[in-house]
Enzyme design. Sequence first.
Site, short mmCIF file in Angstrom:
data_model
loop_
_atom_site.label_atom_id
_atom_site.label_comp_id
_atom_site.label_asym_id
_atom_site.label_seq_id
_atom_site.Cartn_x
_atom_site.Cartn_y
_atom_site.Cartn_z
N GLY A 35 -2.56 10.35 0.53
CA GLY A 35 -2.72 11.14 -0.68
C GLY A 35 -3.85 10.71 -1.58
O GLY A 35 -4.39 9.61 -1.47
N GLU A 36 -4.20 11.62 -2.50
CA GLU A 36 -5.23 11.35 -3.50
C GLU A 36 -4.47 11.12 -4.83
O GLU A 36 -3.95 12.07 -5.44
CB GLU A 36 -6.19 12.54 -3.60
N SER B 228 -7.01 4.14 -6.08
CA SER B 228 -8.20 4.51 -5.29
C SER B 228 -8.39 6.02 -5.30
O SER B 228 -7.43 6.76 -5.08
CB SER B 228 -8.01 4.01 -3.85
N SER C 18 -13.92 5.80 -3.59
CA SER C 18 -14.28 5.93 -2.17
C SER C 18 -15.62 6.63 -2.08
O SER C 18 -15.69 7.86 -2.05
CB SER C 18 -13.19 6.74 -1.45
N LEU C 19 -16.68 5.86 -2.02
CA LEU C 19 -18.03 6.44 -2.06
C LEU C 19 -18.48 6.85 -0.65
O LEU C 19 -18.81 7.99 -0.41
CB LEU C 19 -19.00 5.46 -2.71
N HIS C 20 -18.57 5.90 0.24
CA HIS C 20 -18.87 6.13 1.67
C HIS C 20 -20.29 6.62 1.96
O HIS C 20 -20.68 6.65 3.13
CB HIS C 20 -17.85 7.07 2.33
N ASN D 91 -11.67 2.67 10.91
CA ASN D 91 -10.53 2.66 11.82
C ASN D 91 -10.51 4.03 12.49
O ASN D 91 -10.19 5.02 11.83
CB ASN D 91 -9.22 2.44 11.05
N CYS E 188 -6.34 1.36 6.90
CA CYS E 188 -6.92 2.40 6.03
C CYS E 188 -7.19 3.67 6.82
O CYS E 188 -7.85 3.64 7.85
CB CYS E 188 -8.26 1.95 5.46
N CYS F 171 -11.18 14.59 3.95
CA CYS F 171 -12.24 13.71 4.45
C CYS F 171 -12.13 13.64 5.98
O CYS F 171 -11.05 13.34 6.50
CB CYS F 171 -12.11 12.31 3.82
N CYS G 286 -2.61 15.07 2.27
CA CYS G 286 -3.70 14.98 1.30
C CYS G 286 -4.54 16.24 1.40
O CYS G 286 -4.74 16.76 2.49
CB CYS G 286 -4.56 13.75 1.60
N CYS H 133 0.88 -1.17 0.00
CA CYS H 133 0.00 0.00 0.00
C CYS H 133 0.91 1.22 0.00
O CYS H 133 1.70 1.41 0.93
CB CYS H 133 -0.89 -0.03 1.25
N1 SAH Z 1 -7.36 9.29 -1.52
C1 SAH Z 1 -7.69 7.95 -1.95
C2 SAH Z 1 -6.84 6.88 -1.27
C3 SAH Z 1 -6.97 6.94 0.20
S1 SAH Z 1 -7.09 5.68 1.35
C4 SAH Z 1 -9.15 7.68 -1.70
O1 SAH Z 1 -9.77 8.43 -0.96
O2 SAH Z 1 -9.68 6.72 -2.27
C5 SAH Z 1 -7.93 4.30 0.90
C6 SAH Z 1 -9.33 4.13 1.51
O3 SAH Z 1 -9.36 4.19 2.94
C7 SAH Z 1 -10.31 5.18 1.01
O4 SAH Z 1 -11.48 4.55 0.61
C8 SAH Z 1 -10.53 6.00 2.25
O5 SAH Z 1 -11.74 6.72 2.21
C9 SAH Z 1 -10.50 4.94 3.32
N2 SAH Z 1 -10.35 5.48 4.67
C10 SAH Z 1 -9.83 6.66 5.04
N3 SAH Z 1 -9.86 6.81 6.37
C11 SAH Z 1 -10.41 5.69 6.86
C12 SAH Z 1 -10.70 5.24 8.19
N4 SAH Z 1 -10.41 6.00 9.24
N5 SAH Z 1 -11.27 4.03 8.33
C13 SAH Z 1 -11.54 3.26 7.25
N6 SAH Z 1 -11.29 3.63 5.99
C14 SAH Z 1 -10.74 4.83 5.79
#
Ligand code: SAH
Length: 382
Positions: free
Chosen positions: A197-198, A231, A254-256, A330, A373, A146, A142, A135
Amino acid sequence: MSASAPDPEPAGPQSAAGPVPLVLAGRRARPPRHLADLPPAERRAVVAGLGQPPFRASQLSRHFFGRYTDQAGEMTDLPRAARDPLAQALLPRLLTAEQELSCDGGTTRKTLWRTFDGTLVESVLMRYPDRVTMCVSSQAGCGMACPFCATGQAGLTRNLSTAEIVAQVVAGARDLAGGQVPGGPGRVSNVVFMGMGEPLANYASVVAAVRRLTEPVPDGMGISQRSVTVSTVGLVPAIARLAAERLSVTLAVSLHAPDDGLRDTLVPVNQRWKVAEVLAAAWDYAAVTGRRVSVEYALICGINDQAWRADALGSLLAGRLAHVNLIPLNPTPGSKWTASRPAVQDEFVRRLAAHGVPVTVRDTRGREIDGACGQLAAADLR
Ligand code: SAH
């Protein structure tokens, strides 16, 4: 494809006269040039400029990408007098390990790296019975903000260069090949751009890094494109651009949240590109590449884990070339949010499955070393 090549005269941190100021003429210094920044033809040109036959570029590349070394002394196939000048010109040391933390009996390892200008980034190696995933970070910090992500809290320091990204993978490959990861000698099979990072906000360097990782040795590391995942928060124009690269990498979005009201707060860039636009770009990506899109969804207790949101997500994804990766949150330092309760998570999974949407719950490795993550913050713990 050489958009990521650094300036012609990169400003390294040292010179014969001592440390060089890191901000020159009002702009930030770039990492020193490295062969992983350059396509093969440009490596040959640099070698020729040093008065060496161009095929030495392949020899150097094989040392770095195939044998994972940048040590001039180990390059016994090069004439003794040429080793140091070639290595200095094309293989500067970009990353220095500041700290290493491991768990899972040594099969999950997080490394904190110091770069040429003192910036800190992290990478995580995860060894499973059937694969090894690295990873990697694509930026220091970043800019996407978020609120549930540790990296997002710190803001953006700078983009990483192509070679700084690739060097994280090469370092993992070196340790695996040398038998330093429990389980015997091994190889890096997968790379996920899910560190700091993004990635699509550092587009040129990331795409060039994907090419270096996946070109066959000696030009690159020879990792399968299908084993690389990029991602993104959902930068729509960049997703379209990535589709046009004709790479077979997996796109993770990363939809969420399935609804703009909530996603506007969880993934602030949603205020610019809405759920419908992000998913439309994802389906175009799937159509062009034939690759199933991974939809990332961090389950946050009481925030985005309601049954109705599972149904809304299921309706958006039903019949699409997509797969949902649920990530138990997390918790990050100071955050009031926690992971969903197990029964709630199970119901979320059940409802997605009822819509015919493939779903897995991610095994969040590395929590105890802040390597899971969203936990990468590159805190200097010394
Ligand atoms: N910037 C990219 C890559 C980042 S990390 C992105 O946003 O996709 C990879 C994944 O971990 C992303 O889906 C991100 O939203 C998620 N993530 C970030 N913080 C997290 C957390 N505290 N718990 C679980 N997933 C998390």
